[in-house]
Scaffold this active site. Structure first.
Site, PDB file in Angstrom:
ATOM      1  N   GLY A   1      29.709  66.719  55.708  1.00 35.30           N
ATOM      2  CA  GLY A   1      28.253  66.844  55.738  1.00 35.30           C
ATOM      3  C   GLY A   1      27.620  65.973  56.822  1.00 35.30           C
ATOM      4  O   GLY A   1      26.535  66.281  57.316  1.00 35.30           O
TER       5      GLY A   1
ATOM      6  N   GLU B 178      36.553  68.942  54.747  1.00 32.87           N
ATOM      7  CA  GLU B 178      36.319  69.490  53.404  1.00 32.87           C
ATOM      8  C   GLU B 178      37.528  70.209  52.834  1.00 32.87           C
ATOM      9  O   GLU B 178      37.801  70.133  51.636  1.00 32.87           O
ATOM     10  CB  GLU B 178      35.120  70.461  53.430  1.00 32.87           C
ATOM     11  CG  GLU B 178      33.760  69.789  53.522  1.00 32.87           C
ATOM     12  CD  GLU B 178      33.309  69.501  54.934  1.00 32.87           C
ATOM     13  OE1 GLU B 178      34.161  69.519  55.866  1.00 32.87           O
ATOM     14  OE2 GLU B 178      32.112  69.253  55.130  1.00 32.87           O
TER      15      GLU B 178
END
Ligand code: 3H9
Length: 703
Positions: free
Chosen positions: A102, A125
């Site tokens: 993020g 991720e």
């Protein structure tokens, strides 16, 4: 709310600094701060551009992983990004350090990205069972094209800023003061009257991929080869397909959100995030303070240059630590050093290092035949075969020749480290450092705490483990330590089940289907069936005294089938191949041993194979915990994943057991106990207690 964002104005530029130590994840307070900060900058007429950076060593490490699975507080990340995306004033991300997940997605929402050379960018991720769910799957292909974006997201690895600049992720690499550099970059933009640059509106890099399936076919082939059984990679591919083909950015984002939700709810996500935190937890030893003084290990010594000693020697050379390796004969030393050199050469041939790197590493290794040459080493690891008397003798010798204050460790896989320590006059400086074969590759290191080991010794062993690229887990000093003790519970069952009706091949298939790289019988073949057989012969053990479960392997060894080393064991290995094929003759031998032992064979279901192998393993692990040999359930999970190939996608045996339901496991153990007796299925007291209290292994972690 956790974390904050500082706001200050430098001339006509607003500076937003994310502050959420140690690595600035996007916790609730950070999201709220970003939202407010951008609004404030937009509302301030004196501000013409925004610079966004991070305090400390990271830019932003990604979403706050600890928030997943709970109810998020404050504004969502999508809301913050929307605010940034529609900013009428240019935003420059100043990447002072790690921009992961993020964090990079926030930077991709900015108009430009500048970075310090040491800053790293990455979308890891996938390693957590997730996908970049804050627009990353849509923006990155628009910036660097679908093929490169897919490779980047599927590997999950970070890359340094200069490489990111070549790839097109970063616009400029700036040396020195990154904030000053970014402010100047922003002021230049203002000076030139540059319009804002929104990646969402760009299609130049994905236009050529529209309608072209090749990129996705190749990505799926790669996933099938290297990420079998993982849920997130396919989701990532579908998101990039949407980025290319869905028509517009917003349609792609809808796909991303939906697939992200699927990943978030998937059990692999929970398991992999459990592993992420567990890997960090195992480094923490409750009674050893973080600031415990460490011994300074500048040089190392290794006793023995066989398979283990050679691998351990390579670990030090790989970490840039000079290492002296001792052998008993010129011949053994030449052979050992030759194997090391060959291993490096193979890595160079495969493009994993340059020829120059090979030379550098070999230059750090000195071979010797004299104990005295280990005199200057700060840490010496003994790696000879498993014989307590021999090890004690070696430690006494080492004690005599090494400098005062040097640490001595044994690579024993299960012998008594207390006794080894007492062979020296410095027992406080002795511990176990158990590497796994091949030692230069396998990540696990069991650090074994003897009752004499000082806190500094243990803290140093844990730290040096990290330095040489291992994940160090602390074990108490008890036979087999953590890993080999619980392994025994599993391999004994595998050997029993084949006498009751399963075949070695069924057992291996079930275990491999579950996700381990090798079933117990393939593993037997790799280790060598002759080892136990020879030891039993040497010790004069009579055939009738060998338990039936061991007789199959012994009989194969008796027939000269030693395993992979001579191409025949439980499997037959065509010359030069490690992919063994089943052999009906072995099944006949198994059946004969069953008959001799008076066991009536019956069909055994795959489900029973799995439960019979893994429930005793979990039960033994519970005993290891209740005896205090492992500190926490996570120490067992990390040991088993990194040393024994248990799939990380199920989070290790303890996490997996929690998901099976401890009450279910206990009920089955009791059923097996009633059927087969013995000690294997006698439930651990801890397991009974947890079930009685309706608790999980994980509850011990939090306590
Ligand atoms: C994501 O971003 C999803 C988005 O796409 C979509 C959202 C909608 N959260 O590793 P360290 C803690 S998913 C919470 O020892 P280092 C860590 O537990 C995320 N905590 O330091 C440790 O705590 P403690 C994608 C985190 O310097 C402490 O920080 N991002 C997070 O060796 C220090 O960590 C990632 O997967 C986090 N995101 O390495 C990056 N990150 O001290 C994950 C760390 O109590 N992080 N902590 O044990 C890393 O890879 C490494 O931590 C990093 C620093 C390289 C950043």
């Amino acid at each position: 709310m956790k974390g904050t964002v500082h706001y200050e104005v430098r001339g006509n530029v607003a500076l937003l600094t994310v502050d959420n130590p140690p690595v600035n994840p996007l916790s609730s307070g950070v999201r709220a701060g970003l939202h407010e900060g951008i609004n404030k900058a937009l509302a301030d007429a004196a501000v013409q551009a925004v610079v966004l950076t991070g305090a400390g060593r990271a830019f932003i490490a990604g979403a706050d992983i600890s928030e997943f699975g709970g109810a998020p507080k404050g504004p969502g990340l999508a809301e913050c990004l929307h605010n940034m995306e529609y900013s009428t004033k240019p935003i420059v991300a100043a990447l002072n350090g790690t921009a992961f997940g993020g964090g990079l997605e926030v930077a991709l929402c900015c108009d430009y990205r500048v970075a310090l050379p040491a800053a790293q960018v990455g979308l890891p991720e996938v390693k957590l069972g997730l996908l970049p769910g804050a627009g990353g799957t849509q923006r990155l292909p628009r910036l660097i094209g679908a093929e490169k974006a897919l490779k980047f997201m599927l590997s999950g690895d970070g890359i340094p800023a200069p490489q990111a600049k070549i790839l097109g992720i970063v616009d400029a690499v700036i040396e020195g003061d990154i904030v000053a550099g970014a402010v100047k970059f922003a002021q230049d933009l203002i000076g030139r009257g540059s319009p804002t640059r929104k990646i969402r509106n760009e299609t130049k890099m994905i236009d050529p991929d529209r309608g072209n399936q090749n990129v996705f076919v190749e990505a799926r082939q790669q996933v099938a080869r290297t990420m079998r059984g993982r849920f997130a990679p396919e989701m990532i591919i579908q998101c990039v397909e949407a980025a290319v083909n869905a028509g517009n950015f917003d349609a792609g984002i809808v796909v991303e959100q939906e697939r992200f939700g699927q990943c978030l709810r998937h059990p692999q996500r929970e398991a992999l995030i459990h592993i992420f935190f567990s890997e960090r937890e195992v480094a923490k030893i409750p009674d050893i303070a973080k600031d415990t003084p460490l011994l300074d290990v500048k040089t190392a010594g290794v006793v023995g240059c066989g398979t283990m000693g050679g691998g351990i020697t390579m670990c030090f050379a790989n970490a840039g630590i000079p290492v002296t390796v001792l052998e008993m004969t010129e011949e053994a030393l030449t052979r050992g050093l030759g194997v090391i050199k060959r291993n490096y050469d193979i890595q160079a041939q495969r493009g994993r290092m340059s020829a120059e790197d090979v030379d550098k590493r070999m230059a750090l290794i000195t071979g010797t035949l004299k104990y005295e040459d280990l005199g200057k080493a700060d840490l010496i690891i003994e790696a000879v075969y498993e014989n307590l008397e021999l090890k004690k003798e070696i430690f006494t010798k080492l004690d005599g020749v090494t400098k005062a204050g040097a640490m001595l460790a044994s690579n024993t896989s299960g012998l008594d480290v207390d006794q080894i320590a007492m062979a020296t006059k410095r027992p406080e400086l002795v511990c176990g450092m158990h590497f796994f074969s091949p030692a230069n590759i396998m990540r696990l290191l069991e650090v074994v705490r003897s009752k004499h080991s000082s806190k500094t010794t243990i803290a140093t062993a844990m730290a040096i483990g990290k330095k040489i690229g291992k994940i160090a887990v602390l074990s108490g000093n008890a036979p087999g330590f953590i890993g080999n003790r619980i392994l025994g519970a599993y391999t004994r069952q595998a050997a029993e089940i084949i006498l009751q009706g399963a075949t070695p091949y069924q057992v291996d298939n079930v275990i491999q289907g579950f996700g381990l790289p090798m079933g117990p019988f393939r593993m037997n073949d790799l280790v060598g069936l002759d080892l136990g057989w020879r030891a039993r012969k040497l010790n004069g053990v009579k055939v009738e005294d060998i338990p039936p479960a061991q007789r199959v392997a012994d009989r194969l060894a008796e027939m000269g089938r030693y395993g992979q080393k001579n191409n025949r064991g439980f499997y037959i290995y065509p010359e030069g191949s490690r992919a063994g094929t089943p052999d009906p003759e072995v099944v006949q031998i198994v059946e004969a041993v069953s008959a001799e032992a008076g066991i009536r064979r019956r069909p055994v279901s795959d489900e029973e194979v799995l439960k019979r192998c893994f429930y005793p393993l979990v039960n033994e692990a519970a005993k290891v915990l209740e005896e205090g040999i492992a500190l926490r359930p996570c120490d067992i999970d990390i040991t088993y994943i990194n040393g024994y190939g248990f799939p990380d996608t199920v989070g290790g045996p303890m996490h997996w057991a929690d998901k099976q339901g401890l009450a279910n496991i206990l009920a089955d153990l009791k059923k097996f106990d009633a059927e087969y007796g013995g000690t294997a299925f006698k439930p651990a007291k801890l397991l009974e207690k947890l079930v009685a209290e309706g608790k999980t292994f994980n509850s011990l972690q939090q306590g």
